[in-house]
Enzyme design. Structure first.
Site, mmCIF file in Angstrom:
data_model
loop_
_atom_site.group_PDB
_atom_site.id
_atom_site.type_symbol
_atom_site.label_atom_id
_atom_site.label_comp_id
_atom_site.label_asym_id
_atom_site.label_seq_id
_atom_site.Cartn_x
_atom_site.Cartn_y
_atom_site.Cartn_z
ATOM 1 C CB SER A 106 -0.903 0.026 1.233
ATOM 2 O OG SER A 106 -1.627 -1.171 1.333
HETATM 3 N N1 SAH Z 1 -0.658 -5.134 3.951
HETATM 4 C C1 SAH Z 1 0.116 -5.418 2.759
HETATM 5 C C2 SAH Z 1 -0.576 -4.977 1.489
HETATM 6 C C3 SAH Z 1 -1.494 -5.970 1.103
HETATM 7 S S1 SAH Z 1 -2.268 -5.996 -0.464
HETATM 8 C C4 SAH Z 1 1.480 -4.801 2.821
HETATM 9 O O1 SAH Z 1 1.773 -4.033 3.742
HETATM 10 O O2 SAH Z 1 2.282 -5.093 1.939
HETATM 11 C C5 SAH Z 1 -3.589 -7.075 0.039
HETATM 12 C C6 SAH Z 1 -3.186 -8.474 0.374
HETATM 13 O O3 SAH Z 1 -4.344 -9.147 0.846
HETATM 14 C C7 SAH Z 1 -2.678 -9.275 -0.807
HETATM 15 O O4 SAH Z 1 -1.417 -9.806 -0.537
HETATM 16 C C8 SAH Z 1 -3.734 -10.372 -0.979
HETATM 17 O O5 SAH Z 1 -3.209 -11.592 -1.440
HETATM 18 C C9 SAH Z 1 -4.275 -10.491 0.442
HETATM 19 N N2 SAH Z 1 -5.613 -11.097 0.559
HETATM 20 C C10 SAH Z 1 -6.663 -10.975 -0.277
HETATM 21 N N3 SAH Z 1 -7.714 -11.659 0.193
HETATM 22 C C11 SAH Z 1 -7.328 -12.249 1.343
HETATM 23 C C12 SAH Z 1 -7.956 -13.102 2.307
HETATM 24 N N4 SAH Z 1 -9.231 -13.500 2.149
HETATM 25 N N5 SAH Z 1 -7.257 -13.497 3.392
HETATM 26 C C13 SAH Z 1 -5.961 -13.113 3.557
HETATM 27 N N6 SAH Z 1 -5.301 -12.311 2.675
HETATM 28 C C14 SAH Z 1 -5.972 -11.884 1.597
#
Ligand code: SAH
Length: 267
Positions: A106
């Protein structure tokens, strides 16, 4: 005589070789020190930009002035370690970056605002002398592990779930290597939360959901706060602040428009 001359030549050559090595090591060390210094300067510039953007947008719990602890945490996490080598040059730009598997780390501004809204506290001693446990935070969507590291810098215990297995593995290794011992990760669908470790003081969902998952509301402590983007996938969503009051009632407020990758999984 010949033997002596030969050995003194060898010794001299040996010294020259050692001196060359020393110079090489010194140059490498100085380069690394300069690079680290540049990174620190870029990181501070990023933190300053995040702080002024929050003021301009009136974002965060204090509606503009972000908690100095959150800004300091952002200033300590080496974001360049959370992106691939090819993207390091852009690691301190205030924007999201790809982390593979169609996912992104993000934008630092969004990480700061979400962290600020959670209002998490480290442990320690309250003003009346009673010991306070460090907060426990659940994150859904570990991604690169950056948001988890920022939370960990605030002294809380972090539990983080990621649904893409290679990302979960990479983030786990990275957080371990960087010494974030207070973050525990797992591979799985975060929609269902992590009841074994709940209830949590705060929950942060870093992928866009179509609704607030009821299991997550259940795993929030009374007095706890959840921050979650809710809305249609691949469109603008609303960042919601969900608060559970002491009596268990739940309130929801829209904080700002955001754009996140979708929350996936078979729920
Ligand atoms: N917090 C992260 C950014 C994440 S982007 C950082 O600091 O880098 C969102 C993430 O959520 C992705 O990696 C995606 O694979 C994950 N995601 C999507 N759906 C999900 C679910 N149901 N459970 C766990 N993770 C999930």
């Amino acid at each position: 005589m010949r033997i002596n001359a030969g050995s003194s030549m060898t010794v001299r050559r040996g010294w020259r070789k050692a001196a060359r090595w020393l110079v090489t090591v010194l140059v490498l060390f100085l380069n690394a020190a300069v690079a680290a210094d540049d990174m620190a300067r870029e990181r501070q510039a990023m933190v300053d930009e995040v702080a002024s953007m929050a003021r301009a947008f009136g974002a965060g719990a204090g509606r503009g002035a972000l908690d100095p602890r959150v800004l300091a945490a952002l200033g300590r996490v080496p974001r360049h370690e959370f992106v691939s080598g090819a993207l390091r040059f852009a690691a301190y730009a205030n924007r999201p970056l790809p982390i593979g598997h169609g996912q992104t780390i993000s934008q630092p501004f969004i990480v700061a605002v979400m962290t600020d809204l959670l209002k998490v506290g480290a442990g320690g001693t309250a003003s009346d002398g009673t010991p306070r446990e460090p907060g426990a935070v659940l994150e859904i969507g570990t991604g690169s592990g950056y948001q988890a590291a920022v939370l960990a810098e605030l002294g809380v215990k972090v539990w983080s779930i990621e649904i893409v297995e290679p990302l979960a593995k990479e983030a786990t290794e990275r957080l371990l290597r960087l010494g974030y011992a207070n973050v525990t990760t797992k591979f799985g669908d975060g929609y269902h939360g992590w009841p074994e470790h709940g209830p949590f003081d705060a929950i942060v969902v870093t992928a866009a959901a179509s609704h607030v998952p009821p299991p997550l509301v259940r795993q929030l402590k009374p007095g706890g706060r959840m921050v979650i983007p809710v809305g249609a996938a691949f469109q603008t969503q609303q960042l919601l602040l969900v608060e559970k009051r002491g009596d268990g009632t739940v309130t929801t407020r829209q904080m700002m428009p955001v754009r996140f990758v979708p929350l996936t999984g078979g729920h």
